[in-house]
Design a protein around this motif. Structure first.
Motif, PDB file in Angstrom:
ATOM      1  N   ASP A 211       0.838  -1.192   0.000  1.00  0.00           N
ATOM      2  CA  ASP A 211       0.000   0.000   0.000  1.00  0.00           C
ATOM      3  C   ASP A 211       0.883   1.256   0.000  1.00  0.00           C
ATOM      4  O   ASP A 211       1.866   1.333   0.744  1.00  0.00           O
ATOM      5  CB  ASP A 211      -0.892  -0.012   1.243  1.00  0.00           C
ATOM      6  N   ALA A 212       0.531   2.231  -0.837  1.00  0.00           N
ATOM      7  CA  ALA A 212       1.373   3.426  -0.972  1.00  0.00           C
ATOM      8  C   ALA A 212       1.457   4.210   0.330  1.00  0.00           C
ATOM      9  O   ALA A 212       2.510   4.749   0.677  1.00  0.00           O
ATOM     10  CB  ALA A 212       0.832   4.326  -2.090  1.00  0.00           C
ATOM     11  N   GLY A 213       0.347   4.281   1.080  1.00  0.00           N
ATOM     12  CA  GLY A 213       0.367   5.016   2.339  1.00  0.00           C
ATOM     13  C   GLY A 213       1.294   4.389   3.351  1.00  0.00           C
ATOM     14  O   GLY A 213       2.096   5.077   4.005  1.00  0.00           O
ATOM     15  N   GLU A 214       1.218   3.078   3.494  1.00  0.00           N
ATOM     16  CA  GLU A 214       2.085   2.390   4.455  1.00  0.00           C
ATOM     17  C   GLU A 214       3.544   2.449   4.014  1.00  0.00           C
ATOM     18  O   GLU A 214       4.444   2.649   4.836  1.00  0.00           O
ATOM     19  CB  GLU A 214       1.633   0.945   4.613  1.00  0.00           C
ATOM     20  N   ALA A 215       3.771   2.289   2.705  1.00  0.00           N
ATOM     21  CA  ALA A 215       5.141   2.389   2.197  1.00  0.00           C
ATOM     22  C   ALA A 215       5.701   3.793   2.419  1.00  0.00           C
ATOM     23  O   ALA A 215       6.892   3.955   2.730  1.00  0.00           O
ATOM     24  CB  ALA A 215       5.171   2.042   0.703  1.00  0.00           C
ATOM     25  N   GLY A 216       4.845   4.814   2.290  1.00  0.00           N
ATOM     26  CA  GLY A 216       5.283   6.183   2.572  1.00  0.00           C
ATOM     27  C   GLY A 216       5.667   6.363   4.028  1.00  0.00           C
ATOM     28  O   GLY A 216       6.646   7.058   4.343  1.00  0.00           O
ATOM     29  N   THR A 217       4.923   5.730   4.928  1.00  0.00           N
ATOM     30  CA  THR A 217       5.252   5.797   6.352  1.00  0.00           C
ATOM     31  C   THR A 217       6.596   5.144   6.634  1.00  0.00           C
ATOM     32  O   THR A 217       7.420   5.669   7.390  1.00  0.00           O
ATOM     33  CB  THR A 217       4.155   5.104   7.181  1.00  0.00           C
ATOM     34  N   TRP A 218       6.849   3.995   5.995  1.00  0.00           N
ATOM     35  CA  TRP A 218       8.144   3.329   6.178  1.00  0.00           C
ATOM     36  C   TRP A 218       9.280   4.238   5.719  1.00  0.00           C
ATOM     37  O   TRP A 218      10.305   4.354   6.394  1.00  0.00           O
ATOM     38  CB  TRP A 218       8.196   2.028   5.371  1.00  0.00           C
ATOM     39  N   HIS A 219       9.062   4.892   4.567  1.00  0.00           N
ATOM     40  CA  HIS A 219      10.138   5.735   4.031  1.00  0.00           C
ATOM     41  C   HIS A 219      10.370   6.955   4.923  1.00  0.00           C
ATOM     42  O   HIS A 219      11.526   7.352   5.142  1.00  0.00           O
ATOM     43  CB  HIS A 219       9.787   6.177   2.613  1.00  0.00           C
TER      44      HIS A 219
END
Length: 390
Positions: A211-219
């Motif tokens: 998911d783009a939102g979760e991946a953004g949080t990881w980054h």
């Protein structure tokens, strides 16, 4: 109305944070208690300087002594001494320049116009460091403080010297600060955050949650990790500085093992950010998504990397042995070889998929290369014991 509620929430958050800080200061040794001790020492230094200069001796410029004393109770004794010398040089320069100009020109406003640009420029002189601003302050005290004369200027400089002596003495003799504990805590925090980020990414890849939102949080967390590493580097420098000119020094300064840990975490932060960036780009469809089987294998590698980082932190600054870390790093390199073989066997259908997995594989190789076994270096033994005293 919304702005008022937001302001109220912000104030409430600050109050709660202050309350937690007070509780931590009361509970035991820590950064908060160190701040309280330093604040009390600064107040004591100002009180002593005023009691002697103002109340007992009734010096004409007594206010200068407590003012200098309170600002020289700094984070480390070495910094108190270094800044004290710089500050006295700046105050003396500003005071002498302003007195000479006022006596020669016989006009305070004209003297101010002539002297202030000079002393403000002097304040940027590298040898005065952060204390250069006191050259302008000293000049302003002379030009706005009433009577001007050689005797008055000598009194100001004498009171500044006395205040500096009191501030440095209080900081050096009454529980001089040590920050070894801060270095270890900062390094542990950075190591655990790197571990948590890699585990979170691994779990997402294993469950095919791109998911783009979760991946953004990881980054975002990976980018913040770099700041934690920078905080560790600053804390390490402060720890070493706190041992200079310190009567409480009962151990050696943090050794090469601390520098090695910062270097490993620095590389881990860079390459963790690289991994999360590639995952984010795949989640946003900027690059192709690798096959789920490849993603699962990569997730297992990230879990092992996180485990190795966790063991590295405990091996350097905890109670784990180097043997566990060596085994974890050996397993990490075996998994890296398996990743290379799986890419060769998988024959991805799309060139962009190969590029994505190749980027992830390159970051994996760099992460594994940094987690070297520390068996050849001595483990830190003396520093942790003293860190609890700071």
């Amino acid at each position: 109305m919304h702005a008022i509620r937001a302001a109220v929430r912000a104030v409430r958050g600050q109050v709660l944070a202050a309350g937690r800080a007070v509780r931590r200061a009361c509970a035991g040794p820590g950064r908060e208690r160190d701040l309280v001790v330093q604040a009390c020492k600064a107040a004591l230094a100002a009180w002593i300087a005023w009691a002697v200069a103002g109340w007992w001796l009734e010096a004409p410029m007594a206010f200068v002594a407590p003012w200098v004393a309170i600002v020289l109770v700094e984070e480390t004794v070495y910094r108190s001494v270094a800044h004290g010398l710089q500050q006295l040089a700046a105050i003396a320069t500003g005071t002498i320049a302003a007195t000479a100009a006022a006596l020669l020109l016989h006009d305070t406003m004209l003297a101010m116009a002539v002297v202030l640009p000079t002393v403000v420029l002097l304040g940027h002189w590298r040898r005065l460091g952060s204390q250069g601003v006191y050259a302008a302050t000293g000049a302003l005290f002379v030009l706005t403080g009433g009577s001007i004369g050689v005797t008055t200027a000598a009194a100001r400089i004498t009171e500044a010297v006395f205040g500096a002596v009191v501030g440095i003495a209080v900081n050096a003799l009454i529980r001089p600060p040590l920050y070894l504990r801060d270095s270890r805590a900062a390094l542990r925090d950075a190591t655990e955050e790197a571990h948590d980020i890699l585990r979170a990414v691994a779990d997402g890849l294993a469950e095919d949650r791109w998911d783009a939102g979760e991946a953004g949080t990881w980054h975002e967390r990976a980018l913040r990790l770099r700041r934690l590493v920078d905080d560790s580097r600053v804390a390490l420098g402060r720890s070493r500085e706190s041992l200079r000119v310190n009567l409480r020094r009962r151990t050696v300064a943090p050794g090469k093992d601390y520098d090695d840990a910062v270097l490993v975490l620095d590389y881990a932060a860079v390459h963790t950010a690289g991994v999360t960036r590639t995952v984010l780009e795949a989640a946003n469809h900027s690059t192709a998504r690798p096959h789920p089987h490849l993603s699962h294998n990569y997730a297992e590698f990230l879990r092992q990397t996180a485990h190795a980082l966790h063991l590295y932190g405990h091996s350097r600054f905890g109670d784990r042995s180097d043997r566990e870390l060596r085994q974890a790093v050996d397993e990490l390199h075996r998994m890296l070889d398996a990743l290379r073989r799986s890419l060769t066997r998988s024959r991805p259908h799309h060139p962009d998929e190969v590029a994505t997995y190749g980027t992830l594989l390159a970051q994996a190789h760099r992460l594994a290369a940094q987690l070297v076994t520390p068996s050849s270096d001595p483990a830190p033994t003396a520093a942790p014991a003293t860190a609890r005293e700071g």
